[in-house]
Write a protein that holds these residues in place. Structure first.
Motif: not given
Ligand SMILES: NC(=O)C1=CN([C@@H]2O[C@H](COP(=O)(O)OP(=O)(O)OC[C@H]3O[C@@H](n4cnc5c(N)ncnc54)[C@H](OP(=O)(O)O)[C@@H]3O)[C@@H](O)[C@H]2O)C=CC1
Ligand SMILES: CC(=O)C(=O)O
Ligand SMILES: [Mg+2]
Length: 763
Positions: A106, A148-149, A174, A331
C-alpha cells in the motif's frame, strides 16, 4: 494464486506465479521499501544544519507554531499505513507481521500513483484501546492515517475514536476506499444497463468493514435501504436475527423472507462480493435479473471468476478486485488520490463530500474518451466506456490530475481544508508533473504486447535465468517463448529448479532442427560475398544459437529474439547482425527510471565508441522519437566535459557540429549542447550561467559523446542511486532483436524480450 495455465479463452493479463512473487519480494534488499534522504548528509556542515545544532531552529519554530511542521518536516506528505492483520485481504486473520507485505504494498502504491510518502506500521494487538492509543500518539509524525485490513467490527470503533481524537485525516481504506471505487463502478454499470440506483436491488455478500461502508455510501447516494440485502457467514441479515449480529450489522438488517444468499439473489440486479473466494455459484448468478451486475471483489481470489460468471450469464457486467482481469474494482484507484487531495489542502478529515466527489470523478473519467496511450494498452479489453471498461485503469495517467482536484475542492467547499486551493487548474498541472509518464508508458508497452502476443526466441534456452524469463513471458501473456537448446539439458535445468516446464513453451534444438538447411541457405545467400562458404553457414546455424535464433526471426518463424546472458555483448551482436542487418544507424538506448528527476533516456549506450557529428545527430533524432513514443516531450542535451565552449577540446567540436546539423535539418524537438550533465539536468544552473540555452526544462534525452562515458554513466548510476536502468535497447535493427548484458537477471531478460516483442508489434 493460480499458477501457470493460460489458454486461448483466458482473457486475463499479467499473470504471475507464487514462486515469482516470492522471488520478487526476496530479491536484493528484501521487501518493497527503503528510506531515502531528501537532503545531503555528507559534510560536517550538512550535519550541523540537518542535526545538532541546526535542527534546533525548526524545532523551536514548530514549538511556537505547530503549523510550521508542514514547512520544516515531511509530515505534510507522509501517511501511516496501519494494520493489525486481522483481515488481510480475503485471507483472514494472519496477524500483524504477516500483513506487512500488503502494508508495504500500500505504501508503494501511494508513492507510485500519487507521490505520497508512507510508512507501514504493523501493530501486534487485537485490543481496540491499545491500537487506538498507539496510533493517536504517533499522530505528530504524519499528515494522515490510512487504516488497513482490520476486521469488523473493531475497525469501526478504532476509526471512529481516532477520527475524534486526531486532527489529521483518518481513513479506513477497506471501508471508504472500497466503497468509493465500488460506487464509481456501480454508477457506470447502472448507466450501461439502464438502471436507476433508487430502484436497483443489491445483494452484498459479507457484512464486514468493506460491505457496511459500501452500503452506507450507496444509501447516501440514493439507494433505498430496503433494496440492499446483506449476507454474512450465517446468511441474510434480516430484521429480528440475533445470531452473529452487532450494532453495525443491525443497522443494515431488512424486512425480508430471504434467509440465504441463494434466496436473496433471486431477481437481484447487483451482487457485491466482499467476503471470500468462491462464495458465488453459477446457479446463483443464473437466478439474477437481466444484465446482472457482479462485483466479485474478494482478494486475491474473487467470489466467482469472470470466466464462470460469463459462462453462466453472458449478459452480465463483471468486475473483480484483481489487476489481471478487465474492470478492476479495487481501492488502489481511491486511497492514493484521495490522500493526495486531502494532504494538499491540509484537510483535517476526509468527509462524505470528499468521498462522493472522488467516486464521481472516477465514474466520469471512465466515461470520457480514453486517451490514445491508455486505449492502445488494452489486452483483449475494450478500453472504451462499456461493459468491459466501467472504471479507469490504475495506470490511467489522468487519475492523478482528476481525483485529487475533486477531493481538494470538496474539502475546501465543506470547510475542512486548512490551506486554500487558489488555482485548481494550476494544481491539476502540478499533479500531472508528479507522475512519471515514461514509467507509466512501460506498463502500456507491456499491455500492448499482451494485446498482440508475439513469438519470441530466447536464444540461450539452457540457462536458468533465461528459462525463468521465458516462463514469466508466457505467464505474463506476452506470447509464446521459444527456447533454443537441447531438450534434455533444458529439462534437467528445469528439474533442478524444482518446477515443471509449463505448456506453451517451445524448445528448438539448433543441431536437430529441420529448418537448418533453409537457415543455412538464407545465411549463405547473404554472406557468400563476405568470405562465408556454405559449410561455414551450416556450422554457424548448427553451433551458434544467436545465428540460429536470428534466422528464425529473419525468416518469419518467430517475431522477435533476445540473447546475451552468456556471451559478451559484442560477440552476441556479431552473431545476430550476421543475419539481421541494421537499418541506418544502430545504437543503444538506455532508459534510466529515477523517482526524483523522472525518466531520462541515454544514447548511444551500446555501439559507437566515438560517434561523429552525423551519427550523433541521427542518434539524437531517433532517441527523441523514442521519447515521444513513451509520452515524453523530448529535451535533448548533447553531453560533454565542456559546456558551450569551455573548456575547449576535440570532442565538443563534433557535438557542436551535430547540433548545427539538427538546426539545419529543422529538427522539431528541443536540442542543445554541448553541455555538462549538471547543466543539462539543472535548469536553474542553466538559467543563471547560460540563459541563452534553448532547453525549457531538465533534459530528458542525453546524447553521450562516446561509449566510455555512456557505459560508465548507465552502469554506475543504478549502483549509486535508486534509479533503475533498462537497456540498452538496440535501436535500428531491421527485425526485432535485443541483447542483454552478460550475466543479466531474469527481469532484465524479460524486459528486453518484451521490448523486442513490442518492436514486433510496431513493425
Ligand atoms: N476489491 C477491493 O478493493 C477490496 C476487497 N476487499 C475484500 O473484501 C473481503 C472482506 O474484507 P473486509 O470487509 O475488510 O473484512 P472483514 O473481516 O471486516 O469482513 C469479512 C466479512 O465477510 C464475511 N464472510 C466471510 N466468509 C463468508 C462467506 N463464506 N459468506 C458470506 N460472508 C462471509 C464475514 O462474515 P461474519 O461477519 O459472519 O464473520 C464478514 O462479515 C476480503 O476478501 C477483501 O479482500 C476488501 C477491501 C477492498
Ligand atoms: C484491496 C484491499 O484492500 C483488500 O482486499 O483488503
Ligand atoms: Mg485491504
Amino acid at each position: 494464486m493460480d499458477e501457470t495455465r493460460k489458454d486461448a479463452s483466458d482473457t486475463r493479463t499479467a499473470r504471475v506465479t507464487g514462486e515469482e512473487a516470492l522471488a520478487m519480494h526476496a530479491e536484493g534488499r528484501p521487501g518493497k521499501l527503503e528510506t531515502r534522504l531528501t537532503k545531503p548528509l555528507v559534510t560536517a556542515r550538512d550535519l550541523s544544519l540537518a542535526y545538532s545544532p541546526g535542527v534546533a531552529e525548526p524545532c523551536l519554530h514548530i514549538h511556537r507554531d505547530q503549523r510550521l511542521a508542514y514547512d520544516y518536516t515531511s509530515k505534510g506528505n507522509f501517511v501511516a499505513v496501519v494494520s493489525n492483520g486481522t483481515a488481510v485481504l480475503g485471507l483472514g486473520n494472519l496477524g500483524a507481521l504477516a500483513s506487512k507485505p500488503v502494508m508495504e504494498g500500500k505504501v508503494a502504491l501511494f508513492k507510485r500513483f500519487a507521490d505520497v510518502d508512507g510508512m507501514d506500521l504493523c501493530l501486534d494487538t487485537e485490543d481496540v484501546d491499545e491500537f487506538v492509543n498507539c496510533v493517536r500518539f504517533l499522530g505528530p509524525s504524519f499528515g494522515g492515517i490510512n487504516l488497513e485490513d482490520i476486521k469488523a467490527p473493531e475497525c469501526f470503533v478504532i476509526e471512529q475514536r481516532l477520527r475524534e481524537m486526531m486532527d489529521i485525516p483518518v481513513f479506513h481504506d477497506d471501508q471508504h476506499g472500497t466503497a468509493i471505487v465500488a460506487a464509481a463502478g456501480l454508477i457506470n454499470a447502472a448507466h450501461l444497463t439502464g438502471r436507476d440506483l433508487a430502484t436497483t436491488r443489491l445483494v452484498i455478500n459479507g457484512a464486514g468493514a468493506a460491505s457496511i461502508a459500501c452500503a452506507e455510501l450507496l444509501r447516501a447516494m440514493g439507494m433505498r435501504p430496503e433494496n440492499i440485502i446483506m449476507c454474512d457467514t450465517k446468511g441474510v441479515l434480516y430484521r429480528g436475527r440475533t445470531e452473529g449480529m452487532n450494532q453495525w450489522k443491525s443497522a443494515h438488517a431488512v424486512e425480508t423472507t430471504a434467509r440465504t444468499l441463494t434466496q436473496a439473489l433471486e431477481g437481484a440486479d447487483v451482487f457485491f462480493g466482499l467476503s471470500v473466494k468462491g462464495a458465488l455459484t453459477q446457479e446463483m448468478v443464473q437466478a439474477m435479473a437481466d444484465k446482472p451486475i457482479i462485483f466479485a471483489m474478494a482478494n486475491p481470489d474473487p467470489e466467482i471468476t469472470p470466466e464462470d460468471a460469463k459462462a453462466a450469464r453472458p449478459d452480465c457486467i463483471i468486475a473483480t478486485g484483481r489487476s489481471d482481469y478487465p474492470n478492476q474494482v479495487n481501492n488502489v484507484l481511491g486511497f492514493p488520490f484521495i490522500f493526495r487531495g486531502a494532504l494538499d489542502v491540509r484537510a483535517s478529515t476526509i468527509n462524505d463530500a470528499m468521498k462522493i466527489a472522488a467516486a464521481q470523478a472516477l465514474a466520469e473519467l471512465a466515461r470520457e474518451a480514453v486517451p490514445e496511450e491508455v486505449a492502445r494498452s488494452g489486452a483483449g479489453m475494450r478500453l472504451a466506456f462499456g461493459p468491459e471498461y466501467i472504471i479507469p485503469n490504475a495506470f490511467d495517467p489522468r487519475l492523478i490530475s482528476r481525483v485529487p482536484v475533486a477531493v481538494a475542492e470538496a474539502a475546501v467547499k465543506s470547510g475542512v481544508a486548512r490551506k486554500p486551493l487558489v488555482d485548481p487548474a494550476r494544481y491539476a498541472r502540478e499533479l500531472t508533473n508528479r507522475l512519471d509518464e515514461a514509467a507509466n508508458a512501460l506498463e502500456h508497452i507491456h499491455e500492448r504486447v499482451r494485446a498482440e502476443p508475439k513469438r519470441t526466441v530466447f536464444a540461450e534456452g539452457e540457462e536458468e535465468n533465461v528459462i525463468r524469463a521465458a516462463i514469466a513471458y508466457r505467464n505474463g501473456g506476452y506470447g509464446t517463448p521459444v527456447l533454443v537448446g537441447r531438450e534434455d539439458r533444458i529439462n534437467a535445468t528445469v528439474a533442478g529448479m524444482g518446477i515443471r516446464l509449463p505448456d506453451g513453451i517451445e524448445i528448438h534444438n539448433a543441431r536437430l532442427s529441420q529448418d537448418n538447411r533453409r537457415y543455412a541457405e538464407y545465411l549463405y545467400e547473404k554472406r557468400q560475398r563476405d568470405g562465408y562458404l556454405f559449410r561455414d553457414c551450416q556450422r554457424l546455424v548448427n553451433q551458434d544459437r544467436n545465428v540460429f535464433a536470428a534466422c528464425m526471426v529473419a525468416l518469419g518463424d518467430a517475431d522477435a529474439m533476445v540473447t546475451g546472458e552468456t556471451r559478451s555483448y559484442s560477440a552476441a551482436l556479431e552473431g545476430v547482425t550476421s543475419v539481421i542487418e541494421p537499418e541506418g544507424v544502430l545504437f543503444g538506448l538506455t532508459m534510466m527510471v529515477a523517482r526524483r528527476s523522472g525518466t531520462v533516456l541515454v544514447a548511444d549506450t551500446a555501439i559507437h565508441e566515438r560517434p561523429d557529428a552525423p551519427t550523433l545527430a541521427t542518434i539524437a533524432r531517433r532517441a527523441a522519437a523514442a521519447a515521444k513514443r513513451l509520452g515524453m516531450e523530448p529535451r535533448v542535451a548533447f553531453l560533454s566535459f565542456s559546456t558551450f565552449g569551455d573548456p575547449k577540446g576535440i570532442i565538443p567540436g563534433s557535438i557542436r557540429e551535430a547540433v548545427k546539423l539538427l538546426d539545419t535539418q529543422g529538427a522539431d524537438f528541443e536540442h542543445d549542447g554541448e553541455m555538462g550533465a549538471d547543466v543539462a539536468l539543472d535548469p536553474n544552473l542553466r538559467a543563471t550561467l547560460y540563459p541563452f540555452s534553448r532547453l525549457t526544462g531538465p533534459a530528458n534525452v542525453l546524447v553521450m559523446p562516446g561509449l566510455h562515458a555512456a557505459h560508465i554513466l548507465t552502469k554506475a548510476v543504478p549502483h549509486l542511486t535508486s534509479a533503475t536502468s533498462i537497456g540498452p535497447v538496440l535501436m535500428g535493427m531491421s527485425k526485432p532483436a535485443q541483447i542483454v548484458s552478460t550475466g543479466a537477471g531474469v527481469n532484465q531478460i524479460l524486459d528486453l524480450a518484451t521490448l523486442a516483442a513490442y518492436q514486433a508489434v510496431r513493425s
